[in-house]
Design a protein around this motif. Structure first.
Motif, mmCIF file in Angstrom:
data_model
loop_
_atom_site.group_PDB
_atom_site.id
_atom_site.type_symbol
_atom_site.label_atom_id
_atom_site.label_comp_id
_atom_site.label_asym_id
_atom_site.label_seq_id
_atom_site.Cartn_x
_atom_site.Cartn_y
_atom_site.Cartn_z
ATOM 1 N N ASP A 191 4.737 -1.983 3.358
ATOM 2 C CA ASP A 191 3.816 -1.198 4.186
ATOM 3 C C ASP A 191 4.069 0.303 4.148
ATOM 4 O O ASP A 191 3.143 1.100 4.326
ATOM 5 C CB ASP A 191 3.878 -1.681 5.641
ATOM 6 C CG ASP A 191 3.229 -3.044 5.830
ATOM 7 O OD1 ASP A 191 2.575 -3.520 4.878
ATOM 8 O OD2 ASP A 191 3.390 -3.639 6.913
ATOM 9 N N VAL A 192 5.310 0.730 3.948
ATOM 10 C CA VAL A 192 5.609 2.169 4.064
ATOM 11 C C VAL A 192 5.815 2.850 2.710
ATOM 12 O O VAL A 192 5.794 4.086 2.637
ATOM 13 C CB VAL A 192 6.857 2.425 4.935
ATOM 14 C CG1 VAL A 192 6.753 1.687 6.263
ATOM 15 C CG2 VAL A 192 8.150 2.045 4.221
ATOM 16 N N SER B 75 8.802 8.731 7.710
ATOM 17 C CA SER B 75 7.542 9.487 7.638
ATOM 18 C C SER B 75 6.389 8.631 8.142
ATOM 19 O O SER B 75 5.479 9.126 8.826
ATOM 20 C CB SER B 75 7.276 9.932 6.195
ATOM 21 O OG SER B 75 8.271 10.840 5.761
ATOM 22 N N HIS B 76 6.408 7.336 7.810
ATOM 23 C CA HIS B 76 5.348 6.428 8.251
ATOM 24 C C HIS B 76 5.359 6.289 9.774
ATOM 25 O O HIS B 76 4.294 6.316 10.416
ATOM 26 C CB HIS B 76 5.544 5.061 7.593
ATOM 27 C CG HIS B 76 4.381 4.131 7.761
ATOM 28 N ND1 HIS B 76 3.296 4.129 6.915
ATOM 29 C CD2 HIS B 76 4.133 3.169 8.693
ATOM 30 C CE1 HIS B 76 2.446 3.203 7.309
ATOM 31 N NE2 HIS B 76 2.923 2.607 8.392
ATOM 32 N N ASN C 13 3.801 9.233 11.441
ATOM 33 C CA ASN C 13 2.421 9.529 10.991
ATOM 34 C C ASN C 13 2.383 10.640 9.940
ATOM 35 O O ASN C 13 1.584 11.576 10.014
ATOM 36 C CB ASN C 13 1.535 9.904 12.185
ATOM 37 C CG ASN C 13 1.366 8.766 13.171
ATOM 38 O OD1 ASN C 13 1.124 7.625 12.769
ATOM 39 N ND2 ASN C 13 1.521 9.054 14.452
#
Length: 529
Positions: free
Chosen positions: A321-322, A208-209, A212
């Protein structure tokens, strides 16, 4: 803060469940400490085999290798299914038939006590300077990458690794010393469920990251761009050339799953042969999920980061990060648990080898009769010593310059192939003498060290292993031809467990092999170019 709270909560929950399930399991004998009284179910055996194999090194090393190169690193895990099924069908029955507690026990019955002792020393050296330190180091690297302790504590990266290594080591030591194999296996069951849940969630949030916020778009992106990283076949210049699957890699996998004490000990704790074979099949299914668990984070990193200075933190950075904070903490707990449940069995197996193969024979030779209480006390003292040594060595791996996973496998090879070669010749022959085993062990070990540290052969180290295996085997067979044993070796059936094999194993094993081949075809130039 949310991530850290989740990490502590999940970690404590796993510990509480392990305690609750083992609170009535009192360790009063060496069999209880080392083999959980030989009464593990197939799910316990399968999860124990899989999770003992899975340490933070798998997450850290695979993600780094995929980010730097491509998916050729998956060959280590996926192709191991073939080796595991060979072990299940032909090697585990030998161990169970002889009621063996350690794999060197076979060497004593096949060759002589001196060969058993020599190999036990080699195993112990390998555990204390390689296996246990690597588990601690990679666990520390992963946790530091997730929580950035070096920034929080305002200390250097190296110092934070030292602190985390000692935290993991001390907790892992307590698990092994106080709970034995039974507590380790219960933790494996719980963490196995958590790991697959975490992997699925990480895949969702990671894709998903990349997309976007759109999962399908993220999946489309990684399947259509930078597809060179989706290649499990690769080229001859890769860190793990595909051809090595058929040479040194198959040998190392056979050693690992068939003679490595820390792994085989889990299968030897089963209630019977059928249970052991079912457990190995379950572990095989877990290994086939390797691309989802260990490879995908590296693929996601390829699409997120153009350059990373410290590539050992690829996995940790992707998670941080995600993932939402709760998932970051959840995965951190899994990584921590993986480190503990690889370190603890390593300690337990090292202790098994030392107490049963070295300490006990030494004392008995001096006329000292040891009680079960004496063996337990000596075991715990040795585990304390081994864990302290590993905790001092582990931070030194920060100075390694090679791709970490490749570096780890090169070190493993120095111990694995010499031991596997003499085990293999012992399995397939009946009259090769003990002197051939000793000569083969020394020749193969020295040959490998010379080819890796003195002479530049220009040949991949896995191909070198295959050459050494063939030459050493030939040497042992020649010695056996010239100086055969007067009496051929005959295996004894000690009738400790039921040796009736699992009746459904052939079609299940066939299905596992088909899936293994399909994975290599799927991630190949046939689909991605």
């Amino acid at each position: 803060m949310t991530a850290f709270v989740t990490f502590i909560t999940v970690t404590l929950l796993v510990a509480i469940i392990s305690w609750f399930k083992t609170r009535k399991h009192k360790i009063t004998t060496s069999a209880g400490l080392f083999l959980a009284n030989r009464n593990l179910s197939f799910t316990a055996v399968g999860c124990a085999l899989f999770f003992t194999n899975i340490s933070a090194a798998e997450f850290v090393g695979n993600s780094e290798s995929v980010y730097l190169n491509n998916m050729t690193v998956m060959a280590w895990g996926v192709s191991s299914v073939f080796a595991m099924l060979i072990v299940s069908e032909f090697i585990i029955p030998i161990y169970l038939k002889g009621a063996m507690s350690t794999t060197p026990d076979f060497l004593e019955s096949r060759y002589d006590p001196q060969t058993k002792k020599l190999v036990s020393y080699l195993f112990l050296i390998g555990y204390m300077v390689n296996l246990l330190p690597i588990v601690l180091y990679t666990g520390a690297v992963a946790l530091n990458g997730l929580f950035h302790f070096s920034d929080i504590w305002h200390i250097s990266h190296g110092n934070s690794i030292w602190i985390l290594v000692w935290c993991i080591g001390l907790i892992g030591s307590l698990y092994s010393i106080l709970g034995g194999l039974k507590a380790i296996v219960i933790s494996d069951l719980v963490l196995g469920i958590c790991m697959f849940t975490g992997a699925l969630l990480l895949a969702y949030f990671g894709l998903s990251h990349v997309g976007n916020g759109n999962f399908q778009q993220g999946l489309h992106t990684i399947l259509t761009s930078k597809t060179a990283h989706l290649n499990s076949i690769g080229t001859a210049s890769d860190a793990v050339p595909f051809s090595t699957i058929f040479t040194g890699m198959i040998l190392m996998n056979l050693f690992y799953w068939g003679t490595e004490q820390v792994i085989v000990q889990q299968a030897l704790a089963s209630s019977d042969l059928a249970t052991s074979q079912k457990g190995i099949a379950l572990a095989c299914a877990g290994k086939l999920l390797g691309p989802l668990l260990f490879i995908l984070p590296g693929i996601i990193a390829v699409h997120l980061y153009n350059h990373m200075e410290n590539t050992t933190e690829v996995f940790s950075r992707v998670v941080a990060d995600v993932s939402p904070p709760v998932l970051s903490g959840f995965i951190a707990a899994i990584i921590f648990g993986a480190a503990i449940t690889s370190f603890s069995p390593g300690l337990n197996s090292a202790s098994t080898l030392f107490v049963l193969n070295i300490y006990k024979p030494f004392k008995e030779k001096k006329g000292v009769r040891l009680t079960e209480k004496d063996l337990l006390r000596s075991s715990k003292r040795f585990e304390m010593f081994a864990s302290l040594l590993a905790m001092f060595i582990a931070p030194l791996f920060i100075f390694s310059t090679d791709s970490f996973y490749t570096f780890m496998q090169k070190i493993n090879a120095a111990f694995s192939i010499p031991i596997f070669t003499i085990m293999f010749i012992g399995f397939v022959t009946k009259k090769v003498p003990p002197i051939a085993a000793k000569a083969g062990l020394v020749f193969c070990f020295i040959g490998y060290v010379l080819t890796q540290m003195v002479f530049d052969t220009g040949i991949h180290f896995l191909h070198v292993l295959a050459i050494l295996f063939v030459v050493t085997s030939a040497l042992m067979l020649i010695v056996g031809r010239l100086y055969p044993m007067e009496k051929a070796y005959v295996a004894q059936n000690k009738s400790v467990v039921d040796l009736k094999p699992w009746k459904n194993r052939h079609w299940v094993n066939g299905l596992l092999l088909i899936v293994m081949i399909l994975l290599f075809l799927l991630f190949s130039p046939l689909y991605f170019s």
